[in-house]
Structures are given as C-alpha cells and as structure tokens.
Design an enzyme around this catalytic site. Structure first.
Site, PDB file in Angstrom:
ATOM      1  N   ASP A 160      45.669  49.581  35.804  1.00 31.24           N
ATOM      2  CA  ASP A 160      46.479  50.533  36.708  1.00 31.24           C
ATOM      3  C   ASP A 160      48.027  49.882  36.901  1.00 31.24           C
ATOM      4  O   ASP A 160      48.165  48.536  37.265  1.00 31.24           O
ATOM      5  CB  ASP A 160      45.967  50.534  37.900  1.00 31.24           C
ATOM      6  N   ASP A 177      46.087  44.618  31.887  1.00 26.62           N
ATOM      7  CA  ASP A 177      45.820  45.387  33.002  1.00 26.62           C
ATOM      8  C   ASP A 177      45.688  46.774  33.075  1.00 26.62           C
ATOM      9  O   ASP A 177      46.290  47.388  32.156  1.00 26.62           O
ATOM     10  CB  ASP A 177      46.667  44.727  34.127  1.00 26.62           C
ATOM     11  N   ARG A 226      36.563  39.271  39.698  1.00 26.25           N
ATOM     12  CA  ARG A 226      37.887  40.086  40.241  1.00 26.25           C
ATOM     13  C   ARG A 226      39.050  39.103  40.226  1.00 26.25           C
ATOM     14  O   ARG A 226      39.020  38.032  40.619  1.00 26.25           O
ATOM     15  CB  ARG A 226      37.507  40.198  41.882  1.00 26.25           C
ATOM     16  N   LYS A 227      40.130  39.949  39.692  1.00 26.52           N
ATOM     17  CA  LYS A 227      41.366  38.773  39.500  1.00 26.52           C
ATOM     18  C   LYS A 227      41.995  38.780  40.956  1.00 26.52           C
ATOM     19  O   LYS A 227      41.847  39.737  41.662  1.00 26.52           O
ATOM     20  CB  LYS A 227      42.437  39.841  38.807  1.00 26.52           C
ATOM     21  N   ASN A 284      40.619  45.540  37.875  1.00 19.82           N
ATOM     22  CA  ASN A 284      39.988  45.476  39.243  1.00 19.82           C
ATOM     23  C   ASN A 284      39.533  47.108  39.541  1.00 19.82           C
ATOM     24  O   ASN A 284      40.595  47.595  39.576  1.00 19.82           O
ATOM     25  CB  ASN A 284      40.638  45.000  40.404  1.00 19.82           C
ATOM     26  N   ASP A 300      50.831  43.757  35.885  1.00 16.93           N
ATOM     27  CA  ASP A 300      52.008  44.293  36.934  1.00 16.93           C
ATOM     28  C   ASP A 300      51.875  43.385  38.396  1.00 16.93           C
ATOM     29  O   ASP A 300      52.652  43.874  39.334  1.00 16.93           O
ATOM     30  CB  ASP A 300      52.007  45.962  37.033  1.00 16.93           C
TER      31      ASP A 300
HETATM   32 MG   LIG Z   1      47.789  46.610  37.839  1.00 10.61          MG
END
Ligand SMILES: [Mg+2]
Length: 391
Positions: A224, A222, A321-322, A265, A347
């Site tokens: 961010d 991932d 989109r997750k 995303n 996260d």
């Molecule tokens: Mg994240």
C-alpha cells in the site's frame, strides 16, 4: 540415474528448474517420470525440501515407455486446462516472463507457445522456422550445424495439444508438426542463460555456474502506497488503484534478473475489515496482472495480525509485522538470498526499520513514478560487481 536428478550445487538439477517455475506462480508439479521412475518417487522428499515454497508434487508414471507425447497423453486426466511443460534436464533463465505474457495475449485458436533461443551452433537441438511469431517449420536435430532458433524445451499449452498425442508418440516428431500444420503453434524468442545437462561438459558448467546465477538480487516492495494507492484498508479489487509505473517497475526488475517480493502489513484482517481469504484473492489477482505484463512477483508475505485486533485468532503481536523484519527474514531464508544484494522500497518509516533489521538497504518512496525509483536501484546494482543475477 535420471538426468534431472543429477546433483548440481548440492541438490538435484530438477530443483533449479522447479524453483524457477515457482517464481511464475506454478502451484503444482506433475513429474512425467518414464525412465527410472522409481528413482524419482524416492527423491520426492528431497525435491520438496529444497524448494522455497511448499507445493504438491505428483509423479505421472506410464506403464511402459511410450515417448514424450505418450507420457503427456498418459497424464491427461490430471492436467489443468492450461499448463507449463518443461524439460527436466535443461534450464533457460529469463524465458518465462515473455512467454507467459505472449500466451495470455494469444487468441483462442492458439493452443501452444514454445520458447526459442538463437544459438550459433544448433546441431544438437530441434530448430524452428518462424513467420512473424508463427512456427511454420520444425526440424528435430537436423544434420550439420550452424546458427538457428532452437527449441528450449519450454511450452505453454492447453489440453487440446495433448489430445493430438497418441498413446505411444513423440512430442517433437509427431505432435509439434501437427500443430505447425494447424497453424496453432507460436514461438517466443527469448534471450538469457541456457544450459542443457545432456552432455557431460555442460553438466560441469551447470555445476560451476548455476548456484551463483540463481543467487539473484532481490527487490522487496511494500504494497500500500508503493504498488497501489493507499486509501487505507485496501482489501478488494474495487478499492485497488495501481500507482504510476508500478507494473512497469516490477517488469523491469524481473527482466533485469531480480527476484521481486511483496511484504505487507494487513492488519485489516485483525480489525475485521476484510478476511485473510480476501487478501489472498487480491494478491493472486495482483500477481497475475503483473505476469500478463511480462514481470512476476516471485513470492508474497503479509501479516494479518495486530495486538489491538478485534477478530479472534488475529489479535496478537507478531514479529512479522513491520517495523519488525520477520517477513523479510523469512523470504531471505526460503529463497536463500544475500541481504547485501537486496533492496526494499517502502513509503513508511516502518518499512525502512524492517529493511534495516534484515540487513537490507531501504529506499523511501514518496509518490511519483515507481519505475524511476526502481530503475535507479537496478542501475546502481549493475555498476557494483556483486550483482550478476541477470547475465
Ligand atoms: Mg505502505
């Protein structure tokens, strides 16, 4: 049949070479097709279809045979300022990471960096002598055998090198000695699996081993909150701050022979906070920064859509989109991955749901040093016998 087009693992050998280069962000290929060039032209569709990413492929065909230097010289008008030159009939896994990082750190007086490999019997190949990392001697196919640093046929160079090549010349016999004399040639000694399909016995080895060796384990990250601090809607370098250990974690995974992918995303596009072009530019910079440190991000998927978006064209639901697994599934398809030897670090519970939906093991990351988490994943895989991508 030109050797690079010989079938290995159900596709032309050249596809494996190009596939490896794509992992380092190569965006266009020029095939220098002197010998039986028409066969290369008719194979372009097959080559393109077998690659995990669509990139332009051009064929540079010289009018008459003019040697490896001459072929390069002939292609000069379509070459970038800096480029990667690869032999089409050999493959050296693990060489590109250290080569890219070292070439990026070279001063302006260095115009070429060649990848070298220590072998027990160097009789078949060109042999280099190093002082530090400067190549001070180059002998093409010396008589006799014995250990030596062989030229692995991987060069990072700039256009100044090509200008040294005559219209009919040999890269190995004419151009490299010239660079040695100038003191502008450096060598990167790398370790890893090497195959040269120039002799039938090694072609057989390639056919047996290459498909298995190239089916690497893969680390999905991932973005961010994992690679960079999540300040919310990070769309520019000004708002980008690397998480502790992020760059080193990617380098470690690359060095262990793993693919590294980013799945993120980016509904900030749909919400109008930044544009899709901003995301692409930021990702180019992110991947380049990692490459300067010796790792790579092989490929990236992002989802710019959101059902509540305000920007026309991006306001919609998406199975990319997750928590939906679309981005991961698309990478599994494109890179022919085995989900059983893939891992994802995220996260957010949505990351874990997306991983599970794709049959990939998810690892929840709560701050701290990303290297610690990634090293644990690499070590656990090494213990299980199913991971052999690096050796
Ligand atoms: Mg994240």
């Amino acid at each position: 049949m030109p050797k690079p087009l010989l079938e290995v693992g159900g596709r032309p050998f050249l596809v494996w070479v190009m596939r490896e280069a794509l992992r380092w962000g190569i965006e266009e290929f020029v095939l220098l097709a002197a010998h039986l060039g028409e066969r290369v032209v008719t194979s372009l569709g097959e080559l393109s279809d077998a690659l995990p990413r669509s990139v332009p492929i051009r064929v540079g065909m010289e009018p008459s045979p003019c040697g490896t230097g001459g072929a390069l010289r002939h292609a000069l008008p379509i070459l970038d300022e800096q480029f990667l030159l690869l032999n089409g009939d050999s493959l050296f896994l693990g060489a590109l990471g250290s080569a890219f990082a070292a070439f990026a750190a070279d001063g302006a007086d260095i115009s070429c960096r060649v990848s070298l490999r220590a072998v027990v019997n160097a009789g078949r190949y060109g042999v280099a002598t190093l002082r530090g990392d400067e190549v001070v001697g180059f002998d093409e196919r010396p008589n006799g055998s014995g250990p030596g640093l062989i030229n692995a046929g991987i060069y990072l160079m700039d256009r100044r090198v090509v200008e040294l090549a005559g219209p009919v010349s040999s890269l190995e016999r004419d151009v490299l000695p010239c660079l040695v004399k100038q003191g502008s040639l450096r060598g990167t000694v790398a370790d890893g699996w090497f195959i040269d399909i120039g002799i039938p016995a090694d072609l057989d080895i390639a056919r047996q081993e290459l498909p298995r060796r190239m089916r690497r384990p893969a680390l999905f990250l991932d973005r961010d909150g994992v690679l960079n601090r999540d300040f919310g809607w990070v769309g520019s370098r000004a708002r980008w701050e690397w998480m502790p250990g992020a760059i080193e974690a990617v380098r470690a995974a690359t060095a262990a022979g793993w693919h590294v992918f980013v799945v993120t995303n980016q509904s900030g596009v749909a919400r109008g906070y930044y544009t899709e072009a901003d995301v692409v530019a930021l990702h180019d910079w992110m991947a380049q920064t990692v490459r300067l440190a010796g790792g790579t991000i092989d490929d990236i998927r992002y989802c710019p859509y959101h059902p509540d978006g305000t920007v026309a064209g991006y306001r919609r639901a998406s199975d990319w989109r997750k928590p939906a697994p679309g981005m991961i599934l698309d990478l599994i398809r494109a890179w022919e991955l085995d989900p059983a030897v893939c891992a994802l670090v995220g996260d957010d519970p949505r990351d874990m749901a997306a991983a599970a939906g794709a049959g990939v093991t998810g690892h929840l990351f709560h701050q701290g040093d990303l290297t610690t988490v990634v090293r644990k994943i690499l070590a656990a895989c090494e213990v299980s016998s199913s991971c052999d991508g690096s050796t």
